[in-house]
Write an enzyme that holds these catalytic residues in place. Structure first.
Site, PDB file in Angstrom:
ATOM      1  N   HIS A 292       1.279  -0.991   0.444  1.00 15.03           N
ATOM      2  CA  HIS A 292      -0.221   0.095   0.151  1.00 15.03           C
ATOM      3  C   HIS A 292       0.657   1.583   0.026  1.00 15.03           C
ATOM      4  CE1 HIS A 292      -2.577  -2.493   2.613  1.00 15.03           C
ATOM      5  NE2 HIS A 292      -2.577  -3.517   1.533  1.00 15.03           N
TER       6      HIS A 292
ATOM      7  N   TYR B 248       2.793   3.136  13.842  1.00 17.88           N
ATOM      8  CA  TYR B 248       3.368   4.013  13.265  1.00 17.88           C
ATOM      9  C   TYR B 248       2.680   5.419  13.108  1.00 17.88           C
ATOM     10  CZ  TYR B 248      -1.200   1.764  10.593  1.00 17.88           C
ATOM     11  OH  TYR B 248      -2.646   0.991  10.270  1.00 17.88           O
TER      12      TYR B 248
END
Length: 470
Positions: free
Chosen positions: A69, A132
């Site tokens: 992605h 993240y």
């Protein structure tokens, strides 16, 4: 357990993708690490990307595979537990499109993934969790801007440690396109505001043919209105160039003009500055020699503002707002000449009429042609020049307005003796705004970046000849 290693970075073949080694401190109780440390990581070249959201992904089983992605924001990833194999593919438009980098990661590793670089992870242990940071908020609209690549693409050929036929993948990840069918993610765009004015038209010419630059006149984006700030998709942009301003110096001394000057040059600029901070944008703002009183013979960028009139006061206020933006360029110019009404064009018209104008001979400066301001702005944005304030005028010996008028007459084939030099005091009429005596700008700083403005006399000659019928 003592510190395993110091904070280090490792470059990769993908521009902007940075692998980091994180110091991990531990004892019998467990371990601790600084997962994100802005100043330390900036010192090693990791950008200050301004994270706004923190996410955690937990994968219970070995072999869980996610990706590939490419997201429309920057991302900083590290592990909380377990071990993963990471693969990154550049899916941005450009010469490195399709470039692969891969590495194993543990809690002692992290990676900064720039916008448009596809990322994928395969867990090598059960109970793996990674965290993240991203610098934009996820939304359905944002998801529509993703770019995807099939994890089993034959051209990229990611060497997965666990073969994909034995891995755990979602149906969506199995169905992503091959590299040959991927539409590369385009670079973020630049938005030029005030694109119908004198400088705006020069910027249109400078960036002509560049598909990453959008232009907005007042009808498209009124910087004094709130609605365009709310409706603009700022995620698409990396920079704003503000060429909009109230420049009627004498009119600014009237009650109506004063309000307009403060609304446009100060209030609206502060709103632009807030937008730039909120969306981590670079803001380019054009300033003026009028922020100085002109007592210094030559003005350097560090000189404190000392404006004489309302126009200069509003420009100084706008400069102060822009200076608070982490990524900003304040471009200070003087005596601007471009398309539309300006001093040079007025003198050329008077020369054609055989007029005998009286022109001020005790104000000094250099002309700045709008095309060269535009070129300087492009140089600053594309050359990774240090952020800050830069003087940009044309090069050459300073002149008075009267001397420039005489040059225009001469270039038009008229008698320069028809220009009568007078003092500022003699010229001033009721309602005339005060002007700085010296508008000469020091050009050392912009030259140090590799940009050398052309001489004013050559630009003036070319401009007059292009404006004067043969």
């Amino acid at each position: 357990m003592e510190q395993a290693r110091g904070l280090k970075t490792k470059t990769t073949p993908i521009p902007g993708l940075v692998l980091l080694e994180l110091p991990v401190h531990g004892d019998d109780r467990g371990w601790f690490k600084e997962n994100w440390h802005r100043s330390k990581m900036m010192a090693l070249g990791v950008p200050d990307f301004g994270p706004v959201q923190n996410n955690i992904s937990f994968n219970s089983l070995r072999g869980t595979t996610r990706g590939i992605h490419a997201e429309p924001w920057d991302k900083f990833v590290s592990l909380a537990s377990g071990r993963i194999f990471g693969a990154w593919v550049d899916l941005r438009d450009g010469p490195t499109f399709g470039t692969l980098f891969h590495a194993e990661m543990t809690p002692e590793d992290a990676v900064f993934v720039p916008r448009g670089v596809g990322n994928a992870f395969q867990t090598l242990e059960d109970g793996t969790a990674y965290t993240y940071l991203v610098n934009d908020h996820w939304s359905l609209d944002a998801q529509a801007e993703y770019t995807f690549l099939n994890v089993g693409d034959h051209d990229v050929a990611v060497p997965w440690p666990i073969p994909l036929d034995r891995a755990i993948l979602s149906p969506q990840d199995r169905g992503h396109p091959a590299l040959s069918d991927v539409t590369p993610m385009q670079a973020r765009r630049t938005l030029v505001l005030g694109a119908d004015g004198q400088l705006g038209r020069a910027l249109r010419q400078e960036f002509q043919g560049d598909p990453t630059v959008d232009f907005a006149g007042r009808a498209d984006f009124d910087i004094t209105a709130e609605e365009p700030y709310r409706s603009t998709e700022w995620r698409k942009y990396s920079a704003i160039i503000n060429a909009a301003a109230f420049t009627a110096v004498d009119a600014a001394e009237t009650a109506e003009g004063r309000a307009a000057a403060w609304r446009i040059n100060a209030g609206a600029v502060a709103r632009l500055a807030r937008t730039a901070v909120e969306h981590s944008l670079t803001l380019v703002h054009v300033s003026s020699d009028y922020v100085f009183d002109g007592t210094a013979p030559v003005h350097q960028e560090e000189e404190a503002p000392s404006p004489l009139g309302v126009y200069g006061q509003t420009k100084a206020a706008g400069d102060a707002a822009v200076a608070a933006v982490p990524r900003h360029y304040i471009v200070r110019s003087s005596w601007v000449v471009g398309a539309g009404r300006n001093f040079v064009r007025t003198m050329a018209a008077l020369a054609a009429q055989g007029a005998t104008p009286a022109v001020v001979d005790d104000q000094w400066g250099r002309l700045t042609f709008a095309s060269d301001i535009a070129a300087g702005i492009r140089h600053l944005l594309t050359g990774n020049s240090p952020y800050g304030t830069y003087n940009i005028s044309n090069e050459g010996e300073p002149q008075t307005w009267a001397a420039i008028a005489q040059d225009v007459y001469r270039l038009c084939g008229a008698d320069p003796g028809k220009v009568s030099p007078i003092s500022t005091a003699e010229y001033a009429k009721p309602g005339t705004a005060p002007r700085p005596r010296s508008s000469v700008l020091d050009l050392s700083k912009i030259k140090d970046t590799g940009f050398s403005p052309p001489p004013a006399h050559s630009r003036l000659e070319a401009y007059v000849l292009s404006e004067t019928p043969s």
